[in-house]
Design a protein around this motif. Sequence first.
Motif: not given
Length: 178
Positions: A10, A24, A34, A67, A70, A73-74
Amino acid sequence: MKSYLLGVWNTLDPVYYSFSRLKYVRDLEENRTLFRVRLTRYKGRSTVLKDGTIIYKNDLLLKIHLHNVKIMNELYAVTSDTRRAVYIYHMVKKGMPMLAKYVENHERYNEIKGIIGITSLHKGSKRLGFDNITIPNAWYRTYKQMTFTPINYIASSSRHEEPMYLFMSKDELVNRYG
């Protein structure tokens, strides 16, 4: 240990992002999706896609990167590989219209021939419209497999599929998701 590595990742991800020339893809509310993308010239062998599009060496493609930070983390608390795969599939599917819009609005739209990604998460990708192409160069395929080792470890993935190219022609992307 895995939570520590995810924390390090991170922290390092914004540094990687700043040096990678990635952009992005944003949704309608300007939130990051994503996908992170950049233009690239294809350097592999000529490839015929299922819609008849031929990708030649040096064709301009939009390279897509998931990503991973991301995603991790989810999905950190999800332990089932199947549930993870289904969740990622739906995250990608949800982002595809924004990716199509990104390509349609790109200043080099007429030059872009399609999109390309390299992933070991290719189960279900055909249902999204991608062509899965084996990476013919064994050295490069092994290199990519090694670069995916850290994410497989952090994700606690018990399945280690061989990485593959995912292609989709620009026309397929726009017709399906635009």
